[in-house]
Motif scaffolding. Structure first.
Motif, PDB file in Angstrom:
ATOM      1  N   VAL A 195       0.856  -1.182   0.000  1.00  0.00           N
ATOM      2  CA  VAL A 195       0.000   0.000   0.000  1.00  0.00           C
ATOM      3  C   VAL A 195       0.893   1.234   0.000  1.00  0.00           C
ATOM      4  CG1 VAL A 195      -1.766   1.265   1.273  1.00  0.00           C
ATOM      5  CG2 VAL A 195      -1.791  -1.220   1.280  1.00  0.00           C
ATOM      6  N   ASP A 196       0.547   2.205  -0.825  1.00  0.00           N
ATOM      7  CA  ASP A 196       1.288   3.454  -0.879  1.00  0.00           C
ATOM      8  C   ASP A 196       1.169   4.168   0.468  1.00  0.00           C
ATOM      9  OD1 ASP A 196       2.499   5.847  -1.535  1.00  0.00           O
ATOM     10  OD2 ASP A 196       1.049   6.389  -3.073  1.00  0.00           O
ATOM     11  N   TRP A 197       2.280   4.537   1.051  1.00  0.00           N
ATOM     12  CA  TRP A 197       2.275   5.153   2.380  1.00  0.00           C
ATOM     13  C   TRP A 197       1.474   6.446   2.382  1.00  0.00           C
ATOM     14  CZ3 TRP A 197       4.396   9.972   3.325  1.00  0.00           C
ATOM     15  CH2 TRP A 197       5.236  10.498   2.332  1.00  0.00           C
ATOM     16  N   ARG A 198       1.467   7.175   1.284  1.00  0.00           N
ATOM     17  CA  ARG A 198       0.720   8.428   1.234  1.00  0.00           C
ATOM     18  C   ARG A 198      -0.779   8.196   1.332  1.00  0.00           C
ATOM     19  NH1 ARG A 198       4.729   9.622  -3.495  1.00  0.00           N
ATOM     20  NH2 ARG A 198       4.021   7.503  -3.757  1.00  0.00           N
ATOM     21  N   LEU A 199      -1.265   7.107   0.742  1.00  0.00           N
ATOM     22  CA  LEU A 199      -2.698   6.786   0.837  1.00  0.00           C
ATOM     23  C   LEU A 199      -3.102   6.494   2.276  1.00  0.00           C
ATOM     24  CD1 LEU A 199      -3.308   4.494  -2.268  1.00  0.00           C
ATOM     25  CD2 LEU A 199      -4.074   6.844  -1.924  1.00  0.00           C
ATOM     26  N   VAL A 200      -2.267   5.757   2.968  1.00  0.00           N
ATOM     27  CA  VAL A 200      -2.567   5.422   4.365  1.00  0.00           C
ATOM     28  C   VAL A 200      -2.605   6.692   5.208  1.00  0.00           C
ATOM     29  CG1 VAL A 200      -1.775   4.186   6.419  1.00  0.00           C
ATOM     30  CG2 VAL A 200      -1.587   3.112   4.167  1.00  0.00           C
ATOM     31  N   VAL A 201      -1.609   7.541   5.052  1.00  0.00           N
ATOM     32  CA  VAL A 201      -1.548   8.778   5.845  1.00  0.00           C
ATOM     33  C   VAL A 201      -2.742   9.669   5.539  1.00  0.00           C
ATOM     34  CG1 VAL A 201      -0.221  10.877   6.283  1.00  0.00           C
ATOM     35  CG2 VAL A 201       0.958   8.677   6.081  1.00  0.00           C
ATOM     36  N   ARG A 202      -3.059   9.846   4.265  1.00  0.00           N
ATOM     37  CA  ARG A 202      -4.221  10.672   3.907  1.00  0.00           C
ATOM     38  C   ARG A 202      -5.516  10.060   4.405  1.00  0.00           C
ATOM     39  NH1 ARG A 202      -3.963  10.925  -2.171  1.00  0.00           N
ATOM     40  NH2 ARG A 202      -6.130  11.521  -1.905  1.00  0.00           N
ATOM     41  N   GLY A 203      -5.602   8.743   4.423  1.00  0.00           N
ATOM     42  CA  GLY A 203      -6.830   8.075   4.824  1.00  0.00           C
ATOM     43  C   GLY A 203      -7.139   8.155   6.305  1.00  0.00           C
ATOM     44  N   GLY A 206      -8.582  12.403   2.058  1.00  0.00           N
ATOM     45  CA  GLY A 206      -8.110  11.029   2.158  1.00  0.00           C
ATOM     46  C   GLY A 206      -9.018  10.028   1.468  1.00  0.00           C
ATOM     47  N   PRO A 207      -8.430   8.915   1.019  1.00  0.00           N
ATOM     48  CA  PRO A 207      -9.241   7.873   0.397  1.00  0.00           C
ATOM     49  C   PRO A 207     -10.017   7.097   1.452  1.00  0.00           C
ATOM     50  CG  PRO A 207      -6.991   7.135   0.592  1.00  0.00           C
ATOM     51  CD  PRO A 207      -7.028   8.562   1.065  1.00  0.00           C
ATOM     52  N   THR A 208     -11.009   6.374   1.000  1.00  0.00           N
ATOM     53  CA  THR A 208     -11.752   5.509   1.914  1.00  0.00           C
ATOM     54  C   THR A 208     -10.935   4.246   2.157  1.00  0.00           C
ATOM     55  OG1 THR A 208     -12.883   4.350   0.131  1.00  0.00           O
ATOM     56  CG2 THR A 208     -13.946   6.349   0.994  1.00  0.00           C
ATOM     57  N   VAL A 209     -11.304   3.496   3.166  1.00  0.00           N
ATOM     58  CA  VAL A 209     -10.624   2.233   3.443  1.00  0.00           C
ATOM     59  C   VAL A 209     -10.744   1.312   2.229  1.00  0.00           C
ATOM     60  CG1 VAL A 209     -10.614   0.186   4.895  1.00  0.00           C
ATOM     61  CG2 VAL A 209     -10.951   2.431   5.927  1.00  0.00           C
TER      62      VAL A 209
END
Length: 114
Positions: free
Chosen positions: A10-18, A90-93
């Motif tokens: 998983v892209d670390w940026r997606l996790v942080v934004r999420g 942020g993206p959804t889960v």
């Protein structure tokens, strides 16, 4: 590029934004863990100084660098990544899971209990 295996699905940026909007202790711990995994093992300041060009190139390519200073850890990331994390919603889960290849894009593929 620090030593250690930091390959994530998983892209670390997606996790942080999420999880940034949650503001819970669990979200904070998840963000910290994600960034540390993406950055690899922390470098001492002396080693980071020697590898500054490599670290900045890696950061501009989307991989954070972690440097261990006297007063704690420092994260070097690209300005574009920082702005994206701070400004973008942020993206959804579900979106994060689909980006990781774990989500089911076909709802009929789900198994049902009988």
């Amino acid at each position: 590029m620090t030593a250690g295996d930091s390959t994530d699905d998983v892209d670390w940026r997606l996790v942080v934004r999420g999880v940034k909007a949650r503001g819970t202790p669990q979200a904070r711990a998840l963000v910290e863990k994600t960034i540390l995994q993406a950055g690899g093992l922390p470098l001492r300041v002396r080693e980071a100084r020697r590898r500054l060009l490599v670290l900045t190139t890696a950061a501009s390519d989307g991989r954070p660098a972690i440097i261990e200073g006297e007063n704690g850890l420092v994260c070097v990331i690209a300005v574009d990544d920082l702005v994206d994390i701070v400004v973008e919603r942020g993206p959804t889960v579900r979106q994060v899971m689909e980006a990781a290849g774990r989500g089911r894009s076909n709802p009929e593929a789900r198994s049902t209990k009988t």
